[in-house]
Design an enzyme around this catalytic site. Structure first.
Site, PDB file in Angstrom:
ATOM      1  N   CYS A 141       0.819  -1.221   0.000  1.00 21.32           N
ATOM      2  CA  CYS A 141       0.000   0.000   0.000  1.00 21.32           C
ATOM      3  C   CYS A 141       0.845   1.259   0.000  1.00 21.32           C
ATOM      4  O   CYS A 141       0.319   2.363  -0.091  1.00 21.32           O
ATOM      5  CB  CYS A 141      -0.958  -0.005   1.186  1.00 21.32           C
ATOM      6  SG  CYS A 141      -2.009  -1.448   1.194  1.00 21.32           S
ATOM      7  N   HIS A 181      -9.307   4.123  -0.805  1.00 22.61           N
ATOM      8  CA  HIS A 181      -7.941   3.593  -0.716  1.00 22.61           C
ATOM      9  C   HIS A 181      -7.656   2.617  -1.858  1.00 22.61           C
ATOM     10  O   HIS A 181      -7.608   1.410  -1.674  1.00 22.61           O
ATOM     11  CB  HIS A 181      -7.780   2.926   0.657  1.00 22.61           C
ATOM     12  CG  HIS A 181      -6.406   2.396   0.940  1.00 22.61           C
ATOM     13  ND1 HIS A 181      -5.257   2.906   0.369  1.00 22.61           N
ATOM     14  CD2 HIS A 181      -5.992   1.388   1.770  1.00 22.61           C
ATOM     15  CE1 HIS A 181      -4.214   2.237   0.825  1.00 22.61           C
ATOM     16  NE2 HIS A 181      -4.617   1.305   1.661  1.00 22.61           N
TER      17      HIS A 181
END
Lengths: 382, 129
Positions: free
Chosen positions: A83, A330
């Protein structure tokens, strides 16, 4: 090292973009950034992407995106750090320019998550497969373990965690790019479905499709540039064990602390000088711990910090003005770039209804896994 | 999961086999080729202690696909009596009984299976003492 600046930024709307492919969204964000920067070419393209292979069964993303952007044969490659892939793409773009190897670099981040067969599995590959995931843990589970330990040691409350979600949704309601543009209440968070105790659905960032892009250039070019631009004065990345159980202190995110210290040193600033920050609130507890690790508040007081309103839009240090990962969304590989886009907007007075006053220094913190990678950047307008 | 991928980890999953650095004494589980503490590459084989205490835990309510039907189940980080921390499920316990600091013992259990025709994966879990 040469000075490096951002002269243009672009984003797609974040959300479930069923009618668009990974190439569509990347090109949309990239064209928007190139137009914003007003440049006629780029020397290189760097794409932050966590897992094209697992989400859309497409690797070799760099060359593909260069083609669809009409930029073949420039060098183009993907960087990956779970991420934190977007943050690492930005760092890599900076390094290309700082070294003098490129003058203008397109840094993009993209993730198309809703096409995936098994999103939970794809995300879990960022953790230790053999000694963590094997036993049935999930990403909400990792952060739930951090939350339980933090609550036990420091008295952090369930309600304080919910306040992070409420604040970030409020900010998201002011961001036309956000996946969720509606406010929520504490009760919504506290009554949402349990995912991994003590974390509930509304403590978790969503599954998102989205792309973000920045045009980076050398300071010489930026100073001649017609638009307002922002220089990058701090850039650092640090790593920690992939496995959460191998860490000495599960209430801390050591890599966040170390990456922040390195970036502050490079930027020659203290945490008190930061006017606005975008941080990796993949789960509400993460934002609380990050506040402590960035040195915004002392260890153990992160819960109280949000409760007392320091990080609200009108607070002393507004955090996640974009809505953060929680409300803006996200798309994992795009997040680190999107954070820098928000700071670019804030520092150049283009953040619309969520614009904060007198923003002088901005910070982004982007994280991979349960903190095995952390990337911090610090920005200042010219 | 491929069979060799599973087979390679059997000494750790079935018997908690670990390596202890001959120079600084740090224990590595799973084993590795170089000591992250003192960079030595000489180790002795040991087996980890089978008792310890809960460092932190969670109850998984939304499980990964291969654990469907098992949720809710607790997963914990346990610090064994030799100081090594490992992650695994706590079994045979009600979620309400689990607390940070409680003592546990390692047991050998089935962990997951690879569909109807695939291999069955075993390993360690914990029970409350």
């Amino acid at each position: 090292m040469r000075e490096v600046a951002i002269i243009g930024a672009g984003l797609t709307k974040f959300g479930e973009l069923w009618d668009k492919s990974i190439r569509d969204i990347f090109v949309e964000a990239a064209l928007s950034a190139i137009k914003d920067a007003g440049v006629d070419h780029v020397d290189s393209i760097i794409v932050g992407n966590m897992s094209g292979g697992l989400f859309v069964e497409q690797e070799h993303i760099g060359a593909l995106m260069a083609d669809y952007l009409g930029q073949n044969p420039v060098p183009a490659y993907r960087v990956e750090s779970a991420c934190a892939s977007g943050g690492v793409a930005l760092m890599q773009g900076l390094r290309e320019i700082a070294s003098g190897l490129s003058d203008i670099v397109l840094v993009g981040g993209v993730e198309k998550m809703t096409d995936a067969e098994d999103i939970t599995f794809a995300l879990a590959t960022a953790a230790d497969q053999e000694y963590e995931v094997y036993h049935g843990i999930t990403f909400p589970g990792f952060y739930a373990m951090i939350a339980n330990a933090h609550m036990k040691r420091y008295g952090t409350t369930r309600k304080q965690m919910a306040m992070v979600a409420v604040k970030n949704h409020k900010n998201g309601s002011l961001n036309p790019y956000a996946q969720f543009q509606s406010e929520i209440t504490l009760d919504t968070v506290l009554n949402s479905t349990l995912v991994a105790d003590p974390l509930r659905l509304m403590d978790c960032s969503p599954v998102t499709d989205g792309a973000a892009a920045l045009v980076l250039c050398s300071g010489d070019i930026a100073r001649k540039h017609k638009n307002s631009s922002v220089k990058i004065i701090g850039s650092s990345m640090t790593t920690d064990t992939l496995a959460l159980h191998l860490r000495e202190d599960v209430t801390s995110l050591k890599s966040v602390n170390l990456s922040a210290k390195k970036a502050y040193k490079m930027a020659e600033i203290t945490p008190e000088e930061v006017s606005v920050a975008e941080v990796h609130d993949c789960f509400t507890i993460a934002e609380i711990v990050i506040m402590e690790e960035l040195g915004f508040v002392e260890k153990g007081k992160g819960g109280k910090f949000i409760e007392d309103g320091y990080t609200a839009l009108e607070g002393k240090i507004p955090v996640n003005t974009s809505g953060g990962l929680k409300a803006k969304g996200h798309p994992v590989g795009a997040t680190g770039v999107a954070q820098a886009v928000e700071i670019f907007f804030q520092l150049t007075g283009r953040a619309g209804k969520r614009q904060i006053k007198n923003a002088k220094i901005g910070l982004t913190q982007n994280m991979g896994g349960s903190g095995a990678s952390s990337v911090v950047h610090i920005f200042k307008p010219y | 999961m491929s069979i060799p991928k599973y087979w390679r980890e059997i000494p750790q999953r079935y018997r908690l086999e670990a390596l202890k650095c001959k120079k600084c004494g740090k224990i590595f589980f799973p084993p590795r080729l170089i000591c992250s503490n003192c960079k030595t590459q000489e180790f002795e084989n040991i087996r980890l202690k089978e008792e310890g205490k809960i460092v932190t835990y969670t109850i998984i309510r939304v499980p990964p696909k291969q654990f469907n039907g098992q949720a809710p189940y607790p997963v914990a980080i346990v610090e064994l009596d030799d100081g090594v921390r490992i992650m695994g499920q706590i079994t045979d316990a009600n979620p309400e009984e689990i607390e940070i600091g409680k003592k546990v013992r390692v047991v050998f259990r089935k962990i997951q299976e690879q569909g109807h025709a695939g291999i069955i994966n075993y390993g360690y879990k914990f029970i409350l003492k």
